[in-house]
Design a protein around this motif. Structure first.
Motif, short mmCIF file in Angstrom:
data_model
loop_
_atom_site.label_atom_id
_atom_site.label_comp_id
_atom_site.label_asym_id
_atom_site.label_seq_id
_atom_site.Cartn_x
_atom_site.Cartn_y
_atom_site.Cartn_z
N VAL A 158 -0.06 3.26 -11.29
CA VAL A 158 -0.95 4.37 -11.62
C VAL A 158 -2.31 3.85 -12.09
CG1 VAL A 158 -1.28 6.39 -13.07
CG2 VAL A 158 1.01 5.80 -12.23
N PHE A 170 12.23 0.77 -16.66
CA PHE A 170 11.62 0.40 -15.37
C PHE A 170 10.28 -0.35 -15.54
CE2 PHE A 170 14.74 3.53 -14.37
CZ PHE A 170 15.26 3.14 -13.15
N ASN A 203 10.53 -3.73 -6.21
CA ASN A 203 11.00 -2.75 -7.21
C ASN A 203 12.38 -3.07 -7.78
OD1 ASN A 203 8.74 -1.18 -7.29
ND2 ASN A 203 9.68 0.68 -6.50
N ALA A 244 3.29 -5.81 -7.29
CA ALA A 244 1.92 -5.29 -7.35
C ALA A 244 1.92 -3.82 -6.95
CB ALA A 244 1.01 -6.11 -6.44
N GLY A 245 1.80 -2.92 -7.92
CA GLY A 245 1.75 -1.49 -7.62
C GLY A 245 3.10 -0.98 -7.14
N ALA A 246 3.06 0.10 -6.37
CA ALA A 246 4.29 0.73 -5.90
C ALA A 246 4.88 -0.07 -4.75
CB ALA A 246 4.01 2.16 -5.46
N ARG A 247 6.17 0.16 -4.53
CA ARG A 247 6.85 -0.51 -3.43
C ARG A 247 6.30 -0.03 -2.09
NH1 ARG A 247 13.14 0.69 -1.84
NH2 ARG A 247 13.15 -0.47 0.11
N LEU A 248 6.15 -0.96 -1.17
CA LEU A 248 5.72 -0.62 0.19
C LEU A 248 6.96 -0.52 1.05
CD1 LEU A 248 3.22 -0.30 2.05
CD2 LEU A 248 3.45 -2.74 2.53
N LEU A 249 7.22 0.68 1.57
CA LEU A 249 8.38 0.80 2.45
C LEU A 249 8.09 0.07 3.75
CD1 LEU A 249 9.73 4.44 2.11
CD2 LEU A 249 10.59 2.33 1.13
N PRO A 250 9.12 -0.57 4.32
CA PRO A 250 8.90 -1.30 5.57
C PRO A 250 8.44 -0.37 6.70
CG PRO A 250 11.15 -1.64 4.73
CD PRO A 250 10.46 -0.73 3.78
N GLU A 251 9.00 0.84 6.74
CA GLU A 251 8.60 1.77 7.78
C GLU A 251 7.79 2.89 7.16
OE1 GLU A 251 12.90 1.48 9.98
OE2 GLU A 251 12.32 3.21 8.77
N GLY A 252 7.00 3.54 7.98
CA GLY A 252 6.32 4.74 7.52
C GLY A 252 5.15 4.45 6.62
N LEU A 293 1.60 3.81 5.70
CA LEU A 293 0.39 4.12 6.47
C LEU A 293 -0.78 3.26 5.99
CD1 LEU A 293 0.76 7.99 6.47
CD2 LEU A 293 1.49 6.37 8.19
#
Ligand SMILES: Cc1cc2nc3c(=O)[nH]c(=O)nc-3n(C[C@H](O)[C@H](O)[C@H](O)COP(=O)(O)OP(=O)(O)OC[C@H]3O[C@@H](n4cnc5c(N)ncnc54)[C@H](O)[C@@H]3O)c2cc1C
Ligand code: FES
Lengths: 371, 102
Positions: B48, B63, B74, B92-100, B102
């Motif tokens: 955030v 968390f 995460n 670093a920041g929020a998790r990056l999903l492998p798919e989707g 953008l």
């Protein structure tokens, strides 16, 4: 405070409805005291999904649709005022709402809602789209999504910051907020109202019962009828992930912080706020149909909370005939209607009137007609 | 920073790495305990506001201790037992999903 001081308005119930009314009434210049039960209370204000969802609201019930849409259009002004005044970021944004469709029947339902809304003159644009239309907005949708409906009016907010901002704003203006002060008895006493609480007696010229599920028992003491019952909703929350759903969904939304909220169920569970695996699983399964990549995202927590439901799902706002100056206020979409409660209803109650827009929502509509 | 309660040097059960730096741990350590004992002051950047955060509750509820463990983001460092050769990276920041993504 000495028990002799008489407030302009006593608001019973520090949930979303009571807090919005209290904030709005104090903004209009009234001396307001807001009485709230403690942590043992059922508090939908602290367990809801945070949607301001307008598409489909009040279809077939024009007075309810008009009141809801009025609230929807007031949200920008309301959020701006509240944030400016309190400095609390309530996380409101209005990206527009997407209803996902997985079957022809779903699409048919969206078309019907769109058509009926137009027939009833609803001030909201709903666009029903095929899959390509939805995909153009949100490329991450799953293969089972065959279409959807989009409305620019839908928005979302952080419900906890919203509640805190209302209560803090009230107090900053000199209004009073008493927690752990449930009303145990209410009566009219020489043209004023007296409320007993564990923290002492409170007196006021006018009173509004906005005690959520606690209202059913309290309202009759001042001649009001608030036949509300609990309906449970469960919500599942995920870990934070990078934003990929920049709109609001009816059953799934991504908060500004990155968490996904998945919900909410509609269950008859009495006064139980429990969660269960099968309900959570069903909620998650439909979220995964919309966004398959949610399947591997971690669950952080889940909870159950109780909605406050009237017999026909529409609000109740009324002045007591037996005890003029006593009012009722309850509804099942208190986030959505919060703007109207704060900017229209609160100031009206401060002046001792009910707004014309809510004149339909009397409780005698539940009375059985005897011929 | 943190000191082991028993103070002494009870040897190590192996080492993991944090952003390439070798971190020794003892038997029974969680990843979070090992990092704190080694003087790592913070393990992630808040998604955030970007502020730096460190393990706090050490029991899985806050968390604050999120890190990347062996390529998976995460992860709660306070709930994962340290194992030799684990590769830990700052979250670093929020998790990056492998798919989707953008
Ligand atoms: C799972 C779930 C999801 C929801 N999602 C949405 C949504 O997305 N959008 C939306 O618009 N709405 C949503 N809602 C509904 C919304 O949360 C409620 O409409 C709203 O909180 C109702 O406000 P209220 O003030 O009537 O009741 P509550 O918020 O429940 O507050 C009632 C308050 O009254 C107090 N009280 C009770 N008895 C007494 C007493 N005797 N004296 C003093 N105080 C008393 C309690 O302490 C409590 O603080 C959802 C609800 C649930 C449960
Ligand atoms: S330190 Fe609190 S969850 Fe790990």
């Amino acid at each position: 405070m000495p028990p002799t001081s008489t407030h302009d308005l006593i608001v019973v119930g520090g949930g979303l409805i009571g807090s919005a009314i209290a904030w709005g009434a104090s903004r209009a210049g009234a001396d307001v005291i807001l009485l709230d039960e403690g942590d043992v209370a059922f508090r939908a204000a602290r367990g809801n999904f945070g949607l301001i969802w307008l598409q489909g609201k009040g279809v077939g019930k024009p007075p309810y649709m008009r009141w809801s849409l009025q609230a929807g259009h007031l949200w920008r002004e309301f959020a701006t005022l509240l944030v400016e005044e309190t400095g609390i970021d309530i996380g409101w944004s209005q990206p527009g709402g997407l209803q996902f469709c997985f079957s022809e029947a779903d699409i048919e339902k969206c078309r019907r809602i769109e058509a009926e809304t137009r027939t009833d003159g609803g001030d909201i644009a709903i666009t029903v789209m095929d899959r390509a239309g939805v995909e153009a907005l949100v490329p991450a949708i799953g293969p089972e999504v065959i279409g959807g409906a989009y409305s620019t009016l839908d928005s979302h907010v952080s419900p906890l910051y919203l509640l805190r901002a209302l209560q803090q704003g009230l107090q900053a203006r000199g209004g009073h907020y008493w927690s752990a002060a449930p009303a145990t008895a209410v009566r009219r006493d020489q043209g004023a109202f007296a409320v007993e609480t564990p923290r002492g007696r409170v007196a006021g010229k006018r009173i509004v019962i906005a005690a959520g599920l606690g209202a059913a028992k309290l309202a009759p003491e001042v001649g009001l009828a608030m036949p509300v019952r609990p309906e449970r909703g469960q919500i599942v929350v995920t870990e934070r992930v990078k934003p990929f759903f920049p709109y609001v969904g009816s059953g799934v939304r991504q908060t500004v912080e990155g968490s996904f909220l998945i919900g909410s169920s509609h269950e008859e569970a009495g006064f139980s706020e429990a969660t269960d695996v099968s309900t959570g699983a069903a909620l998650c399964a439909s979220a995964i149909r919309a966004f398959p990549q949610l399947a591997e995202v971690g669950v952080v927590r889940s909870w159950g909370s109780l909605r406050v439901m009237t017999p026909d799902g529409m609000p109740i706002y009324e002045e007591s005939e037996r005890c003029p100056g006593a009012y009722s206020a309850t509804c099942h979409s208190g986030v959505t209607l919060c703007s109207a409660h704060a900017l229209i209803l609160g100031p009206a109650l401060a002046a001792g009137t009910l707004p014309e827009a809510v004149s339909y929502f009397r409780s005698d509509r539940f009375d059985v007609q005897a011929h | 920073m943190f000191r082991r309660i028993d103070g002494g040097d009870n040897g190590t059960a192996g080492a993991l790495s944090f952003d390439g730096q070798a971190i020794p741990f003892r038997a029974g350590d969680t990843v979070a305990a090992a990092l704190l004992a080694a003087g790592v002051a913070d393990v992630r950047d808040n998604p955030v506001d970007g502020s730096r955060r460190a393990p706090y509750c050490m029991m899985g509820v806050c968390f604050e201790c999120l890190v990347e463990i062996d390529g998976r983001q995460n992860q709660q460092a306070c709930l994962v037992a340290a194992k030799p050769g684990m590769r830990i990276r700052r979250q670093a920041g929020a998790r990056l999903l492998p798919e989707g993504a953008l």
